[in-house]
Design an enzyme around this catalytic site. Structure first.
Site, mmCIF file in Angstrom:
data_model
loop_
_atom_site.group_PDB
_atom_site.id
_atom_site.type_symbol
_atom_site.label_atom_id
_atom_site.label_comp_id
_atom_site.label_asym_id
_atom_site.label_seq_id
_atom_site.Cartn_x
_atom_site.Cartn_y
_atom_site.Cartn_z
ATOM 1 N N HIS A 84 50.883 42.310 39.570
ATOM 2 C CA HIS A 84 51.639 43.659 39.859
ATOM 3 C C HIS A 84 51.746 44.248 38.485
ATOM 4 C CE1 HIS A 84 53.772 46.837 41.571
ATOM 5 N NE2 HIS A 84 54.900 46.419 41.594
ATOM 6 N N HIS B 189 40.820 48.759 42.940
ATOM 7 C CA HIS B 189 41.952 49.196 43.522
ATOM 8 C C HIS B 189 42.072 48.880 44.646
ATOM 9 C CE1 HIS B 189 45.549 51.886 43.994
ATOM 10 N NE2 HIS B 189 45.876 51.430 42.914
ATOM 11 N N ASP C 232 45.052 50.998 34.628
ATOM 12 C CA ASP C 232 45.824 50.017 33.427
ATOM 13 C C ASP C 232 44.488 50.250 32.652
ATOM 14 O OD1 ASP C 232 47.952 49.321 34.521
ATOM 15 O OD2 ASP C 232 47.229 47.694 35.470
HETATM 16 N N1 CMX Z 1 36.981 42.159 38.846
HETATM 17 C C1 CMX Z 1 36.449 40.940 39.698
HETATM 18 N N2 CMX Z 1 36.576 40.866 40.924
HETATM 19 C C2 CMX Z 1 37.218 42.017 41.447
HETATM 20 C C3 CMX Z 1 37.392 43.225 40.967
HETATM 21 C C4 CMX Z 1 37.271 43.160 39.586
HETATM 22 N N3 CMX Z 1 37.777 44.206 38.719
HETATM 23 N N4 CMX Z 1 38.026 44.167 41.997
HETATM 24 C C5 CMX Z 1 37.908 43.398 42.903
HETATM 25 N N5 CMX Z 1 37.336 42.135 42.774
HETATM 26 C C6 CMX Z 1 37.186 41.160 43.937
HETATM 27 C C7 CMX Z 1 38.326 40.835 44.610
HETATM 28 O O1 CMX Z 1 39.133 39.686 43.910
HETATM 29 C C8 CMX Z 1 38.109 40.236 45.816
HETATM 30 O O2 CMX Z 1 37.525 39.103 45.928
HETATM 31 P P1 CMX Z 1 37.808 37.815 47.234
HETATM 32 O O3 CMX Z 1 37.011 38.540 48.101
HETATM 33 O O4 CMX Z 1 37.165 36.627 46.320
HETATM 34 O O5 CMX Z 1 39.219 37.751 47.140
HETATM 35 C C9 CMX Z 1 36.924 41.334 46.421
HETATM 36 O O6 CMX Z 1 36.600 41.770 45.123
HETATM 37 C C10 CMX Z 1 37.322 42.563 47.122
HETATM 38 O O7 CMX Z 1 38.465 43.027 46.438
HETATM 39 P P2 CMX Z 1 38.764 44.519 47.075
HETATM 40 O O8 CMX Z 1 39.049 44.586 48.338
HETATM 41 O O9 CMX Z 1 37.761 45.528 46.486
HETATM 42 O O10 CMX Z 1 40.213 44.960 46.099
HETATM 43 P P3 CMX Z 1 41.695 44.038 46.325
HETATM 44 O O11 CMX Z 1 42.314 45.221 47.033
HETATM 45 O O12 CMX Z 1 41.628 42.662 47.031
HETATM 46 O O13 CMX Z 1 42.078 43.793 44.925
HETATM 47 C C11 CMX Z 1 42.592 44.376 42.577
HETATM 48 C C12 CMX Z 1 42.432 45.128 44.210
HETATM 49 C C13 CMX Z 1 43.198 45.897 41.999
HETATM 50 C C14 CMX Z 1 43.691 43.325 42.487
HETATM 51 C C15 CMX Z 1 41.418 43.987 42.046
HETATM 52 O O14 CMX Z 1 40.616 45.023 41.902
HETATM 53 C C16 CMX Z 1 41.367 43.470 40.622
HETATM 54 O O15 CMX Z 1 41.732 42.162 40.572
HETATM 55 N N6 CMX Z 1 41.138 44.220 39.672
HETATM 56 C C17 CMX Z 1 41.355 43.532 38.266
HETATM 57 C C18 CMX Z 1 42.642 43.565 37.836
HETATM 58 C C19 CMX Z 1 43.333 44.755 37.426
HETATM 59 O O16 CMX Z 1 42.641 45.898 36.866
HETATM 60 N N7 CMX Z 1 44.627 45.036 38.176
HETATM 61 C C20 CMX Z 1 45.047 46.457 37.960
HETATM 62 C C21 CMX Z 1 45.410 47.249 39.196
HETATM 63 C C22 CMX Z 1 45.839 48.469 39.011
HETATM 64 C C23 CMX Z 1 46.502 49.076 39.875
HETATM 65 O O17 CMX Z 1 46.951 48.466 41.027
HETATM 66 O O18 CMX Z 1 46.866 50.203 39.812
#
Ligand code: CMX
Length: 388
Positions: free
Chosen positions: A227, A268, A323
């Site tokens: 988070h 996101h 971020d």
């Molecule tokens: N890097 C690597 N893998 C990623 C990714 C990234 N930036 N974004 C998505 N994925 C992966 C997910 O982990 C997920 O993998 P699994 O199916 O193996 O679990 C898959 O792609 C599908 O994900 P999604 O449906 O596109 O996105 P989620 O809602 O599951 O996750 C988030 C969203 C933010 C957690 C994810 O994009 C991520 O981990 N980003 C990197 C961390 C980050 O920058 N966090 C800050 C978020 C800021 C905010 O919330 O405003």
């Protein structure tokens, strides 16, 4: 519930998914759309980014922007509430210096509540908001062993100026810091009703715990790496990239993905385009610090990472999130230790969560307030029988 009223049908597939996507209430302060991101009281965030934090706090509590007269009166009201009881210094002096700043923040909010709680939802929320700048400054100073000779608070200053003058950081451009922090606070104040820290705070308040206990709980929720603490991880990631050369950045990103590590600052849960909060911060960085080394890295990441992430069809949004840029900007104005970054996020969120708690406790259900939270958990066997 009649069919006309049905918003959503809960099935077995929704169990143990963290309530993902299950409607549970209405939110009067903000909502998030896939294209324009967060809106505060109907205004897309990009339209509010240049306002002063005090005016945006007024918006979140009153659901309309202040007139010039209302803005002045609101600042005067915050000034009256701003005095932080001196006992907070003693509490901070006693905390372990290697404790995470988010744990300090949670303790600080609890301590303020123990020293002065009125029991009125709105009074307490506004008192805490008014005391946050000084408390944040004290948190930094005591944790870094600079607890002596702290200048007196001057409540006539803006909220951000009160933090900056309490902090008394050497060798930094205070005006630049104020500009970056003001924008940071406005961008991070609220993000709909269902994000973990907001939901947690409202859930705690639904049992009629105090605003302070509720917001301390929110900060604990925000401290998790999935988070709020993602902003700390994001700058750590940028520092690891260490180059703004596009080819090397691309190789780094591919290597992270191969190693099954997240590419921080991208993706996101709801947005399906670049987060406008990222766009605003990129524009700010281009104006204020285009040659900063970390800013150059994130500029290249913004060009390279979406293209690489798009190769994986599972990733719903390969674009930059909020971020990506905030850490580089904070680093540029002297906050070189990323472990503090989530405390800025928490400081901002106290306003949005505080406003949402006031709404849930005093406005919802025609003023009766939302009842104590009690979602249903099913016994495992019962669930299995049900699904047979
Ligand atoms: N890097 C690597 N893998 C990623 C990714 C990234 N930036 N974004 C998505 N994925 C992966 C997910 O982990 C997920 O993998 P699994 O199916 O193996 O679990 C898959 O792609 C599908 O994900 P999604 O449906 O596109 O996105 P989620 O809602 O599951 O996750 C988030 C969203 C933010 C957690 C994810 O994009 C991520 O981990 N980003 C990197 C961390 C980050 O920058 N966090 C800050 C978020 C800021 C905010 O919330 O405003």
């Amino acid at each position: 519930m009649t069919d006309d009223n049905a918003l959503f049908t809960v099935t077995g597939d929704h169990l143990n998914t963290g309530l993902r996507g299950v409607p549970v209430g209405t939110c009067r302060t903000s909502f998030v759309t896939p294209d324009e991101g967060v809106h505060y009281c109907g205004y897309p965030i990009a339209e509010l980014a240049n306002l002063q934090p005090e005016d945006v706090i007024y918006l979140l509590f009153n659901k309309e922007l202040p007139t010039p007269e209302q803005a002045l009166a609101f600042r005067a009201d915050l000034q009256k509430r701003a005095v932080v009881p001196s006992g907070l210094d003693e509490v901070f002096t006693s905390l372990p210096k290697d404790g995470h700043p988010m744990d300090w923040l949670s303790v600080g909010i609890h301590a303020l509540g123990m020293m002065d709680t009125t029991g009125d939802w709105k009074e307490d929320a506004l008192n805490l908001i008014a005391r946050m700048p000084r408390m944040m400054g004290l948190l930094f100073r005591h944790r870094e062993g600079r607890g002596d000779n702290i200048p007196e608070d001057d409540p006539s200053l803006s909220m951000v100026q009160r933090f900056v003058t309490t902090l008394e950081m050497e060798g930094v451009d205070d005006a630049l810091m104020e500009q970056i922090l003001s924008t940071y606070l406005v961008l991070h104040m609220d993000h709909g009703g269902g994000n973990l820290s907001t939901f947690t705070g409202k859930a705690i308040a639904s049992g009629h715990a105090t605003v302070y206990a509720s917001l301390a709980g929110s900060m604990n929720a925000l401290s998790g790496p999935l988070h709020g603490r993602a902003n700390q991880s994001c700058l750590e990631f940028v520092l690891r990239v260490g180059t703004s050369d596009p080819e090397q950045v691309e190789a780094f990103v591919r290597n992270e993905l191969e190693a099954k590590r997240p590419v921080f600052g991208f993706g996101h849960a709801v947005l399906r385009s670049e987060d406008p909060r990222a766009t605003v911060q990129f524009a700010l960085g281009e104006r204020l610090c285009p040659d900063d080394e970390n800013f150059k890295i994130i500029r290249t990441l913004r060009e390279v990472a979406p293209r690489v992430l798009s190769e994986n069809p599972k990733i719903s949004n390969p674009n930059a999130n909020v971020d990506i840029a905030s850490g580089a900007l904070l680093h540029h104005v002297g906050f070189t230790d990323p472990t503090y970054y989530t405390t800025f996020f928490g400081w901002a969120r106290v306003a949005g969560i505080g406003a949402q708690i006031v709404d849930e406790r005093t406005v919802m259900r025609h003023g009766k307030g939302t009842p104590i939270y009690r979602p249903k958990y099913m016994a495992e066997e019962q669930t299995l029988r049900h699904l047979e």
